[in-house]
Design a protein around this motif. Structure first.
Motif, PDB file in Angstrom:
ATOM      1  N   GLU A   1       0.824  -1.207   0.000  1.00  0.00           N
ATOM      2  CA  GLU A   1       0.000   0.000   0.000  1.00  0.00           C
ATOM      3  C   GLU A   1       0.863   1.264   0.000  1.00  0.00           C
ATOM      4  OE1 GLU A   1      -3.414   2.219  -0.246  1.00  0.00           O
ATOM      5  OE2 GLU A   1      -3.189   0.039  -0.442  1.00  0.00           O
ATOM      6  N   LYS A   2       1.944   1.230   0.748  1.00  0.00           N
ATOM      7  CA  LYS A   2       2.825   2.401   0.795  1.00  0.00           C
ATOM      8  C   LYS A   2       3.676   2.506  -0.468  1.00  0.00           C
ATOM      9  CE  LYS A   2       2.826   2.787   5.799  1.00  0.00           C
ATOM     10  NZ  LYS A   2       3.580   2.748   7.067  1.00  0.00           N
ATOM     11  N   ARG A   3       3.999   1.368  -1.059  1.00  0.00           N
ATOM     12  CA  ARG A   3       4.694   1.396  -2.354  1.00  0.00           C
ATOM     13  C   ARG A   3       3.811   2.079  -3.394  1.00  0.00           C
ATOM     14  NH1 ARG A   3       6.514  -4.221  -4.496  1.00  0.00           N
ATOM     15  NH2 ARG A   3       7.541  -2.835  -6.016  1.00  0.00           N
ATOM     16  N   ILE A   4       2.536   1.732  -3.389  1.00  0.00           N
ATOM     17  CA  ILE A   4       1.605   2.343  -4.344  1.00  0.00           C
ATOM     18  C   ILE A   4       1.564   3.850  -4.164  1.00  0.00           C
ATOM     19  CG2 ILE A   4      -0.835   2.530  -4.985  1.00  0.00           C
ATOM     20  CD1 ILE A   4      -1.110  -0.468  -4.330  1.00  0.00           C
ATOM     21  N   VAL A   5       1.457   4.290  -2.918  1.00  0.00           N
ATOM     22  CA  VAL A   5       1.403   5.727  -2.645  1.00  0.00           C
ATOM     23  C   VAL A   5       2.657   6.423  -3.176  1.00  0.00           C
ATOM     24  CG1 VAL A   5       1.449   7.461  -0.799  1.00  0.00           C
ATOM     25  CG2 VAL A   5      -0.128   5.516  -0.655  1.00  0.00           C
TER      26      VAL A   5
ATOM     27  N   HIS B   1       4.673   5.457  -5.677  1.00  0.00           N
ATOM     28  CA  HIS B   1       4.696   5.479  -7.147  1.00  0.00           C
ATOM     29  C   HIS B   1       3.636   6.430  -7.707  1.00  0.00           C
ATOM     30  CE1 HIS B   1       7.729   2.480  -8.192  1.00  0.00           C
ATOM     31  NE2 HIS B   1       7.357   1.837  -7.085  1.00  0.00           N
ATOM     32  N   VAL B   2       2.500   6.553  -7.036  1.00  0.00           N
ATOM     33  CA  VAL B   2       1.490   7.535  -7.459  1.00  0.00           C
ATOM     34  C   VAL B   2       2.059   8.949  -7.359  1.00  0.00           C
ATOM     35  CG1 VAL B   2      -0.710   8.612  -6.846  1.00  0.00           C
ATOM     36  CG2 VAL B   2      -0.529   6.123  -6.942  1.00  0.00           C
ATOM     37  N   ALA B   3       2.779   9.216  -6.273  1.00  0.00           N
ATOM     38  CA  ALA B   3       3.377  10.542  -6.089  1.00  0.00           C
ATOM     39  C   ALA B   3       4.392  10.823  -7.191  1.00  0.00           C
ATOM     40  CB  ALA B   3       4.038  10.641  -4.718  1.00  0.00           C
ATOM     41  N   LEU B   4       5.198   9.822  -7.545  1.00  0.00           N
ATOM     42  CA  LEU B   4       6.191  10.009  -8.602  1.00  0.00           C
ATOM     43  C   LEU B   4       5.517  10.178  -9.961  1.00  0.00           C
ATOM     44  CD1 LEU B   4       9.123  10.209  -9.389  1.00  0.00           C
ATOM     45  CD2 LEU B   4       9.224   7.703  -9.509  1.00  0.00           C
ATOM     46  N   GLN B   5       4.432   9.426 -10.191  1.00  0.00           N
ATOM     47  CA  GLN B   5       3.669   9.583 -11.429  1.00  0.00           C
ATOM     48  C   GLN B   5       3.176  11.021 -11.587  1.00  0.00           C
ATOM     49  OE1 GLN B   5       0.016   7.345 -11.472  1.00  0.00           O
ATOM     50  NE2 GLN B   5      -0.805   8.502 -13.206  1.00  0.00           N
TER      51      GLN B   5
ATOM     52  N   SER C   1       5.776   9.478 -16.671  1.00  0.00           N
ATOM     53  CA  SER C   1       4.569   9.449 -15.854  1.00  0.00           C
ATOM     54  C   SER C   1       3.755   8.196 -16.151  1.00  0.00           C
ATOM     55  CB  SER C   1       3.725  10.694 -16.121  1.00  0.00           C
ATOM     56  OG  SER C   1       2.521  10.664 -15.388  1.00  0.00           O
ATOM     57  N   ASN C   2       3.635   7.849 -17.434  1.00  0.00           N
ATOM     58  CA  ASN C   2       2.892   6.644 -17.825  1.00  0.00           C
ATOM     59  C   ASN C   2       3.564   5.374 -17.304  1.00  0.00           C
ATOM     60  OD1 ASN C   2       0.965   8.175 -19.143  1.00  0.00           O
ATOM     61  ND2 ASN C   2       1.937   7.961 -21.151  1.00  0.00           N
ATOM     62  N   GLN C   3       4.880   5.375 -17.277  1.00  0.00           N
ATOM     63  CA  GLN C   3       5.605   4.212 -16.747  1.00  0.00           C
ATOM     64  C   GLN C   3       5.260   3.995 -15.274  1.00  0.00           C
ATOM     65  OE1 GLN C   3       9.687   5.225 -17.571  1.00  0.00           O
ATOM     66  NE2 GLN C   3       9.622   4.449 -19.684  1.00  0.00           N
ATOM     67  N   GLN C   4       5.194   5.084 -14.534  1.00  0.00           N
ATOM     68  CA  GLN C   4       4.836   4.973 -13.122  1.00  0.00           C
ATOM     69  C   GLN C   4       3.384   4.527 -12.965  1.00  0.00           C
ATOM     70  OE1 GLN C   4       6.900   5.158 -10.439  1.00  0.00           O
ATOM     71  NE2 GLN C   4       8.482   5.248 -12.041  1.00  0.00           N
ATOM     72  N   ALA C   5       2.512   5.018 -13.846  1.00  0.00           N
ATOM     73  CA  ALA C   5       1.103   4.614 -13.800  1.00  0.00           C
ATOM     74  C   ALA C   5       0.975   3.108 -14.012  1.00  0.00           C
ATOM     75  CB  ALA C   5       0.302   5.371 -14.857  1.00  0.00           C
ATOM     76  N   ASN C   6       1.786   2.554 -14.898  1.00  0.00           N
ATOM     77  CA  ASN C   6       1.763   1.111 -15.148  1.00  0.00           C
ATOM     78  C   ASN C   6       2.260   0.326 -13.928  1.00  0.00           C
ATOM     79  OD1 ASN C   6       0.737   1.365 -17.742  1.00  0.00           O
ATOM     80  ND2 ASN C   6       2.779   1.535 -18.672  1.00  0.00           N
ATOM     81  N   ILE C   7       3.265   0.867 -13.252  1.00  0.00           N
ATOM     82  CA  ILE C   7       3.755   0.209 -12.037  1.00  0.00           C
ATOM     83  C   ILE C   7       2.659   0.200 -10.972  1.00  0.00           C
ATOM     84  CG2 ILE C   7       5.405   0.395 -10.126  1.00  0.00           C
ATOM     85  CD1 ILE C   7       7.425   1.530 -12.150  1.00  0.00           C
TER      86      ILE C   7
ATOM     87  N   PRO D   1      -6.109   1.343 -11.740  1.00  0.00           N
ATOM     88  CA  PRO D   1      -5.538   2.624 -11.316  1.00  0.00           C
ATOM     89  C   PRO D   1      -5.809   2.814  -9.826  1.00  0.00           C
ATOM     90  CG  PRO D   1      -6.909   2.899 -13.268  1.00  0.00           C
ATOM     91  CD  PRO D   1      -7.161   1.519 -12.752  1.00  0.00           C
ATOM     92  N   TYR D   2      -4.924   3.522  -9.169  1.00  0.00           N
ATOM     93  CA  TYR D   2      -5.084   3.740  -7.728  1.00  0.00           C
ATOM     94  C   TYR D   2      -6.104   4.839  -7.471  1.00  0.00           C
ATOM     95  CZ  TYR D   2      -3.950   5.036  -2.903  1.00  0.00           C
ATOM     96  OH  TYR D   2      -4.019   5.329  -1.563  1.00  0.00           O
ATOM     97  N   VAL D   3      -7.055   4.566  -6.564  1.00  0.00           N
ATOM     98  CA  VAL D   3      -8.032   5.567  -6.149  1.00  0.00           C
ATOM     99  C   VAL D   3      -7.889   5.764  -4.653  1.00  0.00           C
ATOM    100  CG1 VAL D   3     -10.465   6.176  -5.984  1.00  0.00           C
ATOM    101  CG2 VAL D   3      -9.632   4.892  -7.977  1.00  0.00           C
ATOM    102  N   LYS D   4      -7.574   6.970  -4.247  1.00  0.00           N
ATOM    103  CA  LYS D   4      -7.391   7.259  -2.824  1.00  0.00           C
ATOM    104  C   LYS D   4      -8.707   7.093  -2.082  1.00  0.00           C
ATOM    105  CE  LYS D   4      -5.675  10.816   0.325  1.00  0.00           C
ATOM    106  NZ  LYS D   4      -5.152  12.193   0.450  1.00  0.00           N
ATOM    107  N   GLN D   5      -8.637   6.409  -0.955  1.00  0.00           N
ATOM    108  CA  GLN D   5      -9.837   6.193  -0.150  1.00  0.00           C
ATOM    109  C   GLN D   5     -10.220   7.478   0.584  1.00  0.00           C
ATOM    110  OE1 GLN D   5     -11.646   3.290  -0.101  1.00  0.00           O
ATOM    111  NE2 GLN D   5     -10.237   2.733  -1.770  1.00  0.00           N
ATOM    112  N   VAL D   6     -11.489   7.811   0.554  1.00  0.00           N
ATOM    113  CA  VAL D   6     -11.985   9.010   1.236  1.00  0.00           C
ATOM    114  C   VAL D   6     -12.104   8.734   2.718  1.00  0.00           C
ATOM    115  CG1 VAL D   6     -13.891  10.636   1.465  1.00  0.00           C
ATOM    116  CG2 VAL D   6     -13.249   9.772  -0.810  1.00  0.00           C
TER     117      VAL D   6
END
Length: 295
Positions: free
Chosen positions: A246-250, A252-256, A268-274, A283-288
């Motif tokens: 979960e923290k890895r995703i966060v 890579h989203v920040a880097l994207q 940016s697209n490369q990070q989106a694929n990761i 795609p990652y969706v931040k939880q509200v």
């Protein structure tokens, strides 16, 4: 953190030289007339708004003292708030006396090194436009306490980043570069250490992201040194990749988003694929956060 690793990290010589004083009320060294802001030595009469501002701040502190006393760790911070009001209204002598009270108050608590760095960082930034000598002394006192903290602590690393920003703000390029090099040495020690707690790894990652910010301007979508900024971002992502998914995703989203901000679409697209590969192809969706309403 394992005891062996902790001892190794504490032994690292970070080369930070301290030559500060413990009292900010002491007269500053004499400076050439052209280097002194005339408003510091000969302040104009207070306006009605300034008088009101001071009066309200003083009453707030008095009310706080009545309700809570002076023996809780928030009290030095309250004194620091009053000191900054004095600065902004040109009452530099009062500000110096008040911040000295704040320091002495903080020293009465079990861990003043957790209080004083943040206190002095705020004070130094506020004082800089009025008196750089006093601002520098405040920053030095903050550093004196910050380096007493463990090398991987969030409070220590945050102070060191703020110190670099402070030196950049006052145009002290040589000192900013030295502090950048010192902090970089500490971060590399953390990056190469084994057996660190997850919280230390995460703090290291976020600090590396902040270091990237020293060489970019997100507000203007411009960079001062993109390659150097990107190097820090890539070092940060290597730390994020040591953390749970979960923290890895966060990370890579920040880097994207960072690449996207500066127009690097392919990266940016490369990070989106990761991100998708880590998130079951989605795609990652931040939880509200419904509790706080901040998302």
């Amino acid at each position: 953190m394992k005891a062996k690793t902790a001892r190794a990290l504490c032994a690292i010589n970070v080369g930070l030289l301290i030559a500060g004083h413990t009292s900010l009320a002491k007269d500053a060294p004499k400076q050439p007339r052209t280097a002194v802001n005339p408003s510091v030595n000969s302040p104009k009469a207070l306006t009605a708004d300034q008088k009101l501002q001071i009066n309200l701040a003083e009453k707030d502190l008095q009310e706080y003292e009545k309700q809570h006393g002076t023996l809780i760790e928030d009290y030095p911070v309250r004194l620091g708030d009053l000191a900054r009001v004095y600065i902004l209204t040109g009452q530099i002598v009062q500000a110096e006396k008040t911040i000295t009270r704040a320091i002495e108050s903080a020293k009465t608590f079990r861990a003043p090194e957790l209080i004083i760095p943040g206190l002095m960082s705020n004070y130094a930034f506020e004082m800089a436009p009025y008196d750089k000598v006093k601002a520098r002394r405040a920053a030095t006192i903050g550093l004196e306490f910050a380096i007493k903290l463990p090398i991987g602590s969030r409070e220590r690393l945050q102070y060191l980043v703020s110190l670099i920003n402070f030196y950049n703000q006052i145009g002290a390029a040589e000192e900013a570069n030295k502090q950048t090099a010192d902090l970089d040495e500490q971060l590399r020690a953390l990056e190469n250490a084994r057996g660190l707690d997850e919280s230390v790894i995460e703090t290291t990652a976020y600090t590396l992201q902040q270091m990237a910010g020293l060489f970019t301007d997100p507000n203007k979508r411009s960079t001062y040194d993109f390659k150097r900024a990107e190097t820090y971002q890539l070092r940060a992502i290597m730390q994020f990749d040591k953390l749970p998914k979960e923290k890895r995703i966060v990370g890579h989203v920040a880097l994207q988003k960072w690449y996207q901000l500066f127009g690097w679409t392919q990266k940016s697209n490369q990070q989106a694929n990761i991100v998708k590969s880590l998130n079951n192809g989605k795609p990652y969706v931040k939880q509200v956060c419904h509790g706080c309403g901040l998302g």
